[in-house]
Design an enzyme around this catalytic site. Structure first.
Site, mmCIF file in Angstrom:
data_model
loop_
_atom_site.group_PDB
_atom_site.id
_atom_site.type_symbol
_atom_site.label_atom_id
_atom_site.label_comp_id
_atom_site.label_asym_id
_atom_site.label_seq_id
_atom_site.Cartn_x
_atom_site.Cartn_y
_atom_site.Cartn_z
ATOM 1 N N GLY A 1 21.936 -25.062 -39.919
ATOM 2 C CA GLY A 1 21.470 -24.440 -41.147
ATOM 3 C C GLY A 1 21.677 -25.269 -42.394
ATOM 4 N N CYS B 1 -5.424 -6.419 -31.540
ATOM 5 C CA CYS B 1 -6.296 -7.592 -31.450
ATOM 6 C C CYS B 1 -7.640 -7.178 -30.871
ATOM 7 C CB CYS B 1 -5.644 -8.653 -30.577
ATOM 8 S SG CYS B 1 -6.712 -10.071 -30.269
ATOM 9 N N CYS C 1 -7.875 -9.349 -27.276
ATOM 10 C CA CYS C 1 -7.045 -9.083 -26.094
ATOM 11 C C CYS C 1 -6.380 -7.713 -26.149
ATOM 12 C CB CYS C 1 -5.981 -10.165 -25.926
ATOM 13 S SG CYS C 1 -4.624 -10.019 -27.089
ATOM 14 N N CYS D 1 -5.109 -11.897 -32.747
ATOM 15 C CA CYS D 1 -3.831 -12.574 -32.562
ATOM 16 C C CYS D 1 -3.829 -13.890 -33.336
ATOM 17 C CB CYS D 1 -3.591 -12.909 -31.084
ATOM 18 S SG CYS D 1 -3.326 -11.478 -30.047
ATOM 19 N N CYS E 1 -3.237 -15.482 -26.816
ATOM 20 C CA CYS E 1 -4.337 -14.529 -26.718
ATOM 21 C C CYS E 1 -5.311 -14.979 -25.612
ATOM 22 C CB CYS E 1 -5.035 -14.441 -28.068
ATOM 23 S SG CYS E 1 -6.308 -13.184 -28.195
#
Lengths: 278, 396, 209, 300
Positions: free
Chosen positions: D44, D254, D257, D283, D289
């Site tokens: 980090g 979506c 899909c 998506c 997808c």
């Protein structure tokens, strides 16, 4: 009993000077500027203790060194010499000056709070009143929003800030109200020691009186140790039990506040008291 | 597996590239030769080398041609090219006293040690757009080029300083001798920071700050200077120029095995010393202070801005944010790259933004906000709150 | 003279270029991302006389960096190793308290306290250290936990208690030492400063784990 | 040039191998690699690095590109996405550069890649422990909204002094009733550093938390590299009693899909295709997808 705050031999010299320049300065010479180097001996050989629940006044005219002492205690400035100890840090066994700057700053969260004359120094004026308190609380690890709100509301109530102003930016507040928010923020984490630097100077007389009342009540109620720095004997009389008088960077007299007001010994104290009573 | 082209994007990019390539080649004009850029667009070429941080006149000309005259794009091409080249050794810090001047002026004094040498400059020519006949100009240029080739010693630009001592004494040397100026030349930074090797950030040494300015986008540095003269920041006042020089500077490296200095060649540079009249409460008013600028190529504007900013940075002890402005905001590639990235697709971020807008419109959010405005008196048990955050002893 | 030429010859086998430096780096990275897990080093052309611990600077050092090689018992080996690294990378030999890379050839426990660990303001100044050991199967058992470790586990890394304790004392994230340990079986494992090292007998005494 | 030629510097010998097609020379790669290692060891923390100029503009993935180029070896297969799409212009551009200059294999299938370079998304399927995610970062400093001064920012990170960040969340809640931070949500990494999560959507944050894979973040313009090692805590900053909310729109699914619809049983990060009659959703991870479609998980 360990004093909540203990200051020993504190000194602060500005400019090119060294400790050698202390000679020739002080009340006896009526000057703080070293005749040899031009160094400014703003404070020298300042020692005092403040017990838990006790309030100590530091009085003097502007330039007497009283604010320098306060800034050295809280870490805004680095003293030239001396030591500062808090009972809450290592039981008073550690001089704060030996701590890293980070550790020193962290003390401000819950060990040693400061209320400045200018609220802009102690507050972020862009934030709401509640946000200013939240900063202290989150710094101390508070992570529950509801509890932070509750604690902030409680502090607003306690410092007479109307609750419906709690979410307004502090910059929209009057001077007296800002000072109340500053008190709320300073007390957020129940610090054992609070330093107040001219907390009512600059406020209208009636506002100043109510803020003073508030401070007195808070000090009595919370049992914190307080150092009140002021040029005004009325403030010192109202808030403190003991007082030290500063002149040209030195403590010239110390004693119980009411006794000193009654019967000042040092000519400078006499002059100050005379002016206040006059 | 090999290279897998994803449908759509790659084809579109290839088509865009082809358009660029074709229009680059297919202009209704003769091919642009590199010497036309290096010799006839001298300031442009110098500027690209300065901002590109690479002294390579021919490569800079290629970059300008490829970028179709876009200065920042050309500087980018140079720098990206440099990224591919290994770094084989470090230069020996050049000694500016060895700069052989082609031009040298000292605005601060009438009579100075050494000459006032105007040299080649646009400063004093009238800004009248030349509307003369193209054929005549072409003929004149050809004649002048031919004449210069026959008698190079007559070239006034190249030999302006030939009759004078090659390294005139600096005005500042005189001022320092008479204790009128502080000496800010330092020897505690003998190996200057190479800013292509480190990430600069506030607090980095003066050599890095100077390098950043030397490589800064000219307009950005001039603007930062002007903004601090006239704008709200107000960190600068106008300096008096002690020295403005443009000339050739020898560049040496240390031999990797013997350690002896070896001359690599010369580059042209512009050097400026700016004299500052100190007026701060805590400053020494009895002496002048000095700011320094040195940039690759002939770019007096940038060198002067740099010198004035150098002394301003020294004076404000890095307190004002000016240092951060100089270090972080004057690079042409950084600024324009970040600006241009706004043209990339952002529909993932935008969808997320719309979602938050909608979240703020839900009843829950509305109620939260309303609740805040009329917060009920809290039911609090201070003891419990204190217990929530243990205030342990600090043990160092 | 012959020692110098020897170093140049050895360096020619140790100069990691192109894909060789890439694959070594990837193993060092993988090791660092999964502390305490031994990984096989790639096959390299490096002369077998050179200890693998040199791979850390050989893969990562260059003109702008510095290194130090520590080895108490064999001064010739130490000197040769230093010459090879300098010759193969261009890096400068420097004092342990300023070097970018430190190679410890013998697990001397005084080493961790002599190298730089960076500061809160500049954790990147913490040293990258390689330690050569015989075998990971030996040494003091440690429990390790921290980033990169799914579940705390107990292992040995070929280092003795004194060295591990010295290392643990220096690692106060974000400051500390990033350590790679190389054994004689062509393996490497890493103990980044983020890894909390418990020397097992201490752990037992403290009643943890 | 012989090996023992005393006029050849050791550095030149090391550099000699550099192929002219490569965008980074050996030394540049080494500098980036050193920064990557420090980043992994200090999760980090934003490690400064020199950051070479790349043939793409600062802000167009020059940081991610440098990391990928410093990583790729002969065994690698690289996937590059922008907004979740392999076909996005930025992805296509960078993929071509990486492949042309290194000769590395590329793929659009997340599971086949050893290195996934991305702008603004994390692939929907969890990456494995043999994969590295490289994220392009435009703005690496999570605290810039509350502090502009770089020296002070450095101090705040050094001391873990994040109170002002918390206050900004407090104020946000007070003013707006919700935390309005959209993408790039600030997270606490390994309990120590607050980190900017590129601008990936909040949807993707849980995929960084205690993940099997290593994530590397490259900010080319601001010259910072940071990392989240595997199995490391990545906790979005929020109050204990204020749940962290990811992007989700009631009723959206979506249109290809079906992900997001109640009977699909799966969800993905959807982007909207505006239309006159209310718009359609699709998506953002096109590879995911596509695989759902081609594997017969959904009827077309």
């Amino acid at each position: 009993m360990t004093p909540a705050l203990r200051v020993d031999g504190l000194g602060k010299i500005y400019g090119p000077g060294t400790t050698a320049d202390v000679a020739g300065t002080g009340p006896g010479f009526n000057r703080v500027v070293s005749p040899t180097s031009g160094g400014i001996v703003a404070a020298w050989d300042v020692s005092f203790e403040v017990g838990p629940g006790e309030a100590l006044g530091v009085i003097g005219e502007s330039g007497s060194g009283k604010s320098t002492v306060m800034r050295c205690i809280c870490g805004d400035e680095e003293p030239t010499t001396g030591s500062i100890r808090l009972a809450s840090v290592d039981g008073g066994g550690t001089d704060l000056r030996t701590l890293s700057p980070a550790r020193r700053r962290a003390l401000r969260v819950d060990r040693l709070a400061v209320v400045y004359q200018d609220p802009a120094e102690g507050l972020d004026l862009r934030l709401s009143a509640g946000g200013n308190v939240a900063e202290r609380l989150t710094a101390a690890g508070w992570r529950n929003f509801g509890r932070i709100r509750e604690r902030a509301s409680e502090l607003m109530l306690r410092t007479d800030v109307p609750l419906d102003r709690m979410d307004d930016p502090v910059r929209e507040f009057s001077g007296g109200m800002r000072q109340r928010v500053q008190l709320a923020k300073a007390l957020a984490n129940n610090p054992p020691v609070v330093l107040l630097d001219e907390p009512t100077t600059g406020l209208d007389a009636s506002v100043a009186a109510s803020v003073l009342d508030l401070i007195r009540d808070l000090l009595e109620e919370l049992g914190v140790a307080a150092v009140v720095v002021s040029h005004d004997f009325a403030v010192i009389e109202m808030l403190t039990q003991r007082v030290v008088v500063m002149h040209h960077g030195r403590i010239v007299e110390a004693g119980l506040t009411d006794q000193l007001l009654e019967d000042p010994q040092h000519p400078y104290s006499q002059r100050l008291v005379g002016a206040a009573r006059g | 597996m090999g290279y897998v082209a994803a449908r759509g994007g790659t084809e579109a990019i290839a088509a865009a590239e082809e358009l660029v390539r074709r229009s680059r080649l297919n202009a209704d004009a003769s091919w642009l030769e590199l010497d036309q850029l290096t010799e006839r667009l001298r300031y442009l070429n110098d500027r690209v080398m300065g901002e590109g941080g690479l002294w390579a006149p021919q490569l800079a000309a290629r970059a300008i041609r490829q970028a179709e005259g876009d200065v920042i794009e050309a500087a980018h091409l140079l720098r990206a090219h440099r990224s591919t080249l290994p770094r084989l050794c470090e230069l020996i810090p050049a000694d500016a006293d060895e700069l052989r001047p082609l031009r040298r002026i000292v605005p601060a004094f009438r009579e100075v040690p050494g000459p006032q040498l105007l040299g080649r400059t646009l400063d004093y020519t009238g800004r009248l757009l030349d509307l003369g006949d193209e054929d005549q100009a072409r003929a004149a240029a050809a004649a002048a080029t031919a004449a210069a080739a026959r008698h190079p010693e007559d070239d006034p630009a190249e030999n302006a300083g030939a009759t004078e001592p090659p390294f005139p004494e600096r005005l500042l040397d005189v001022l320092r001798r008479t204790d009128l100026a502080v000496d800010r030349r330092r020897d505690d930074d003998p190996e200057p920071t190479d800013i292509s090797q480190v990430a600069v950030r506030p607090g980095i040494g003066r050599s890095a700050v100077l390098s950043v300015m030397a490589r800064a986008e000219t307009g950005a540095l001039v603007n930062l200077w002007y903004r601090n003269i006239l704008g709200p920041d107000n960190h600068l006042h106008e300096v008096t120029l002690g020295e403005v020089r443009h000339g050739e500077l020898p560049i040496r490296v240390r031999h990797p095995r013997t350690g002896n200095p070896v001359l690599l060649g010369h580059l042209r540079a512009t050097e400026v010393e700016a004299i500052e009249d100190l007026d701060g409460a805590d400053e020494d008013r009895t002496r002048f202070d000095v700011g320094y600028g040195l940039v690759a190529g002939h770019n007096e504007r940038k060198a002067i801005a740099m010198a004035n900013l150098d002394i301003a940075l020294h004076r404000d002890h890095s307190d004002s944010g000016l240092e951060q402005s100089v270090l972080m905001t004057t690079d042409g590639l950084d600024a324009s790259g970040f600006l241009e990235h706004l043209k990339l697709p952002h529909y993932v971020t935008f969808r997320s933004m719309i979602e938050r807008k909608q979240a703020m419109r839900t009843d829950r959010a509305r109620n939260e906000r309303k609740g805040r405005r009329h917060h009920p008196a809290p039911v609090v048990t201070p003891a419990a709150e204190q217990a929530a955050v243990p205030a342990g002893e600090v043990t160092p | 003279m012959s020692a110098a030429i020897d170093a140049i010859r050895l360096a020619s086998t140790a100069r990691l270029q192109g894909s060789a430096s890439t694959v070594v780096f990837r193993v060092l990275l993988e090791a660092l991302a999964r502390p305490g897990r031994p990984l096989e080093l790639p096959e390299l052309a490096m002369d077998p006389r050179l200890p693998n611990a040199l791979l850390l600077p050989l893969a990562l050092a260059d003109l702008g960096t510095s290194f130090w090689v520590h080895g108490l018992y064999d001064e010739r080996e130490r000197k040769l190793a230093a010459d090879v690294v300098r010759e193969a990378t261009g890096a400068r030999l420097a004092a342990p308290n300023v070097a970018t890379f430190v190679v410890c050839l013998d697990g001397d426990p005084s080493v961790p306290s002599r190298v730089r660990i960076g500061s809160e303001l500049a954790p990147e100044a913490g040293v990258k250290m390689a330690v050569q050991v015989e075998n990971f199967a030996t040494g003091a058992p440690i429990s390790i936990t921290g980033p990169g470790i799914a579940e705390a586990f107990i292992t040995t890394v070929g280092l003795d208690r004194a060295f591990l304790k010295a290392l643990r004392n220096r690692n106060q994230p974000p400051v500390g030492i990033d350590t790679w340990v190389f054994d004689r079986h062509h393996r490497v494992l890493a103990l980044p400063r983020s890894t909390r090292i418990g020397v097992v007998d201490d752990v037992a005494r403290e009643g943890v784990n | 040039m012989t090996l023992l030629d005393p006029t050849i510097s050791p550095v030149a010998l090391l550099a000699a191998d550099t192929s002219s097609r490569e965008l980074l020379d050996e030394f540049s790669k080494r500098e980036i690699r050193r920064a990557v290692l420090t980043a992994v060891a200090v999760p980090g923390y934003q490690v400064p690095f020199a950051s070479r100029e790349m043939p793409v503009a600062r802000g167009w993935g020059s940081g991610g590109l440098q990391i990928t180029l410093a990583l790729v070896g002969p065994e690698d297969t690289v996937k590059v996405i922008d907004q979740g799409e392999d076909a996005g212009v930025n992805a296509a551009n960078l993929r071509r550069l990486i492949a042309d200059t290194t000769g590395v294999d590329t793929t659009t299938v997340a599971g086949e890649a050893t290195i996934v370079q991305t702008r603004h998304r994390v692939p929907e399927d969890a990456l494995g422990d043999d994969q590295i995610l490289v994220l392009q970062v435009p703005v690496p400093e999570p605290l810039r909204g509350v502090e502009r001064d770089m020296t002070e920012l450095r101090r705040m990170h050094a001391e873990g002094d994040y109170a002002r960040m918390w206050v900004s969340l407090y104020e946000d809640l007070v003013r707006n009733g919700v935390i309005t931070q959209t993408t790039g949500y600030p997270c606490l990494v390994g309990g120590r550093y607050v980190m900017a999560t590129t601008p990936i959507p909040r949807w993707d944050i849980p995929k960084l938390h205690r993940s099997a894979h290593l994530s590397l973040f490259g900010a080319g313009r601001e010259k910072r590299i940071y990392a989240v090692p595997p199995h490391t805590d990545v906790e979005p900053l929020t109050f204990d009693d204020v749940p962290f909310e990811v992007e989700r729109t009631e009723g959206a699914s979506c249109h290809r899909c079906g992900a997001g619809s109640p009977d699909s049983g799966v969800e993905s990060f959807l982007v909207e295709l505006p239309g006159t009659e209310g718009g359609r959703w699709v998506c953002s991870d096109t590879d995911w997808c596509n695989r759902r479609l081609s594997s017969g998980m959904v009827a077309r």
